[in-house]
Design a protein around this motif. Sequence first.
Motif, short mmCIF file in Angstrom:
data_model
loop_
_atom_site.label_atom_id
_atom_site.label_comp_id
_atom_site.label_asym_id
_atom_site.label_seq_id
_atom_site.Cartn_x
_atom_site.Cartn_y
_atom_site.Cartn_z
N ALA A 44 0.72 -1.15 -0.16
CA ALA A 44 0.03 -0.03 0.10
C ALA A 44 0.96 1.37 -0.02
O ALA A 44 0.61 2.30 -0.67
N ALA A 45 1.95 1.17 0.86
CA ALA A 45 2.75 2.50 0.99
C ALA A 45 3.60 2.68 -0.45
O ALA A 45 3.64 3.86 -0.68
N LEU A 46 4.07 1.62 -1.01
CA LEU A 46 4.74 1.57 -2.05
C LEU A 46 3.94 2.30 -3.27
O LEU A 46 4.41 3.09 -4.01
N LYS A 47 2.87 1.55 -3.28
CA LYS A 47 1.93 2.06 -4.56
C LYS A 47 1.50 3.45 -4.28
O LYS A 47 1.41 4.48 -5.28
N LYS A 48 1.15 4.00 -2.90
CA LYS A 48 0.78 5.32 -2.57
C LYS A 48 1.95 6.29 -3.24
O LYS A 48 1.79 7.36 -3.76
N ALA A 49 3.30 5.76 -2.96
CA ALA A 49 4.44 6.67 -3.19
C ALA A 49 4.75 6.53 -4.96
O ALA A 49 5.66 7.04 -5.48
N GLY A 50 3.92 5.71 -5.56
CA GLY A 50 3.96 5.87 -7.00
C GLY A 50 5.09 5.09 -7.57
O GLY A 50 5.30 4.79 -9.05
N TYR A 51 5.46 4.08 -6.91
CA TYR A 51 6.37 2.85 -7.52
C TYR A 51 5.78 1.92 -8.04
O TYR A 51 4.30 1.53 -8.08
N GLU A 52 6.34 1.10 -9.00
CA GLU A 52 5.89 0.13 -9.68
C GLU A 52 6.60 -1.34 -8.97
O GLU A 52 7.89 -1.21 -8.78
N LEU A 53 5.93 -2.20 -8.81
CA LEU A 53 6.37 -3.35 -8.19
C LEU A 53 6.39 -4.37 -9.23
O LEU A 53 5.55 -4.98 -9.90
N VAL A 54 7.75 -4.71 -9.49
CA VAL A 54 8.15 -5.65 -10.87
C VAL A 54 9.06 -6.78 -10.12
O VAL A 54 9.63 -6.71 -9.07
N THR A 55 9.58 -7.63 -10.95
CA THR A 55 10.32 -8.76 -10.73
C THR A 55 11.89 -8.11 -10.48
O THR A 55 12.27 -7.02 -11.12
N VAL A 56 12.77 -9.02 -10.07
CA VAL A 56 14.21 -8.78 -10.18
C VAL A 56 14.80 -8.46 -11.64
O VAL A 56 15.35 -7.69 -11.95
N ALA A 57 14.47 -9.41 -12.70
CA ALA A 57 14.81 -9.52 -13.80
C ALA A 57 14.41 -8.13 -14.45
O ALA A 57 15.00 -7.48 -15.14
N GLU A 58 13.14 -7.82 -14.12
CA GLU A 58 12.65 -6.60 -14.93
C GLU A 58 13.35 -5.29 -14.43
O GLU A 58 13.53 -4.28 -15.28
N CYS A 59 13.37 -5.16 -13.11
CA CYS A 59 14.21 -4.11 -12.53
C CYS A 59 15.46 -3.76 -12.95
O CYS A 59 16.13 -2.77 -12.54
N ILE A 60 15.90 -4.71 -13.51
CA ILE A 60 17.56 -4.39 -13.99
C ILE A 60 17.69 -4.75 -15.78
O ILE A 60 18.57 -4.81 -16.14
N GLY A 61 16.52 -5.03 -16.29
CA GLY A 61 16.24 -5.13 -17.71
C GLY A 61 16.63 -6.34 -18.32
O GLY A 61 17.31 -6.43 -19.22
N LEU A 62 16.60 -7.62 -17.51
CA LEU A 62 17.30 -9.00 -18.01
C LEU A 62 16.24 -9.67 -17.98
O LEU A 62 15.22 -9.59 -17.38
N LYS A 63 16.43 -10.96 -18.63
CA LYS A 63 15.62 -12.02 -19.00
C LYS A 63 15.56 -12.82 -17.29
O LYS A 63 16.97 -13.12 -16.90
N PRO A 64 14.53 -13.44 -16.99
CA PRO A 64 14.50 -14.05 -15.61
C PRO A 64 15.15 -15.48 -15.79
O PRO A 64 15.53 -15.87 -14.79
N TYR A 65 15.11 -16.13 -16.97
CA TYR A 65 15.61 -17.51 -17.08
C TYR A 65 16.57 -17.58 -18.06
O TYR A 65 16.59 -16.86 -19.27
N GLN A 66 17.48 -18.63 -17.75
CA GLN A 66 18.47 -18.76 -18.86
C GLN A 66 17.92 -19.92 -20.22
O GLN A 66 18.35 -19.66 -21.23
N SER A 67 16.91 -20.52 -19.89
CA SER A 67 15.80 -21.14 -20.75
C SER A 67 14.74 -21.55 -20.31
O SER A 67 14.56 -21.70 -19.28
N VAL A 68 13.70 -21.46 -21.22
CA VAL A 68 12.30 -21.88 -20.80
C VAL A 68 11.82 -23.21 -21.78
O VAL A 68 11.86 -22.85 -23.16
N THR A 69 11.51 -24.42 -21.25
CA THR A 69 10.98 -25.26 -21.82
C THR A 69 9.61 -25.87 -21.32
O THR A 69 9.23 -25.15 -20.24
N SER A 70 9.36 -26.92 -21.67
CA SER A 70 8.30 -27.62 -20.96
C SER A 70 8.48 -28.30 -19.49
O SER A 70 9.67 -28.90 -19.60
N PRO A 71 7.65 -28.35 -18.56
CA PRO A 71 8.02 -29.15 -17.22
C PRO A 71 8.11 -30.39 -17.90
O PRO A 71 7.42 -31.07 -18.61
N GLN A 72 8.62 -31.26 -16.76
CA GLN A 72 8.76 -32.71 -17.14
C GLN A 72 7.63 -33.48 -16.13
O GLN A 72 7.06 -32.80 -15.19
N THR A 73 7.17 -34.59 -16.46
CA THR A 73 6.30 -35.34 -15.54
C THR A 73 7.00 -36.38 -14.93
O THR A 73 7.82 -37.13 -15.43
#
Length: 260
Positions: free
Chosen positions: A226-255
Amino acid sequence: MLFKVCTAVALVAASAMVKASPTPAPISDLEALTGRATPLAQVITKCTVPNNVALTFDDGPEEYIYNISRQLIAAGGKGTFFWNGNNYGCIYDEINVKRVKYAYAQGHMVASHTWDHKDLTTLTFDEIHDEFYRVELALERLLGVKPAFLRPPYGNYNNLVRQVAYERGQKLVTWDFDSGDSTGSTPAQSDAAYDALIKKHPSTILALNHEVYEKTAHIVVPHAIAALKKAGYELVTVAECIGLKPYQSVTSPQTGSWTC
Ligand SMILES: *[C@@H]1O[C@H](CO)[C@@H](O)[C@H](O)[C@H]1NC(C)=O
Ligand SMILES: [Zn+2]
């Protein structure tokens, strides 16, 4: 890659290579062995994209992830979860598999907090590789993603840890604000710490919290959001907040089903 394989044979081979020593091999030994300078992983200590706040949650997966996720999503935001493989519980337990899949499906960033929360600066080269490797394996099995970020337990790392991280394609992430929830702060104190920080209005915030405390989820997180929103901040991921991709690779999960 030799150290990718977590077998007794690979571990024996690895420890033979870096010599049988109870203390971590100095970086100079490794350079002598490999005959090349060993690059060190980048350590992310803060966000760089202005007005971004990355709320991060360590030590899960735990039951409060559902509540924390709903709060973040309701605020139009995303969070980052640094998980252990086997700390509060085993990541392969059905209850934890559900939490892991849920958080990922909600679009939060998921990342590694090592297999069992050891202080990485007390480990050998091959032991550090193993701490990284087991979480990578778990996230590849359960989600199909290979993490690109790791938060070292206690924020502790040395050059050996950074070298392993580099070889495994991961950046280390610390923080520039600690809510204090794992070091004895009451929820009121954590709330006050957030208030004092927001009053200074830094350009960015990279905040440490823990997913495993009921009071963090039910008292501190609602207050902080609530306080962060009120102060106008954007709540993002670590990858987003440094402009990088979150994962080295993305494929399908295994069963399948696995054990710790
Ligand atoms: C989180 O849990 C608290 C306590 O049970 C509850 O009051 C609150 O409504 C929950 N928040 C969300 C978004 O589910
Ligand atoms: Zn931790």
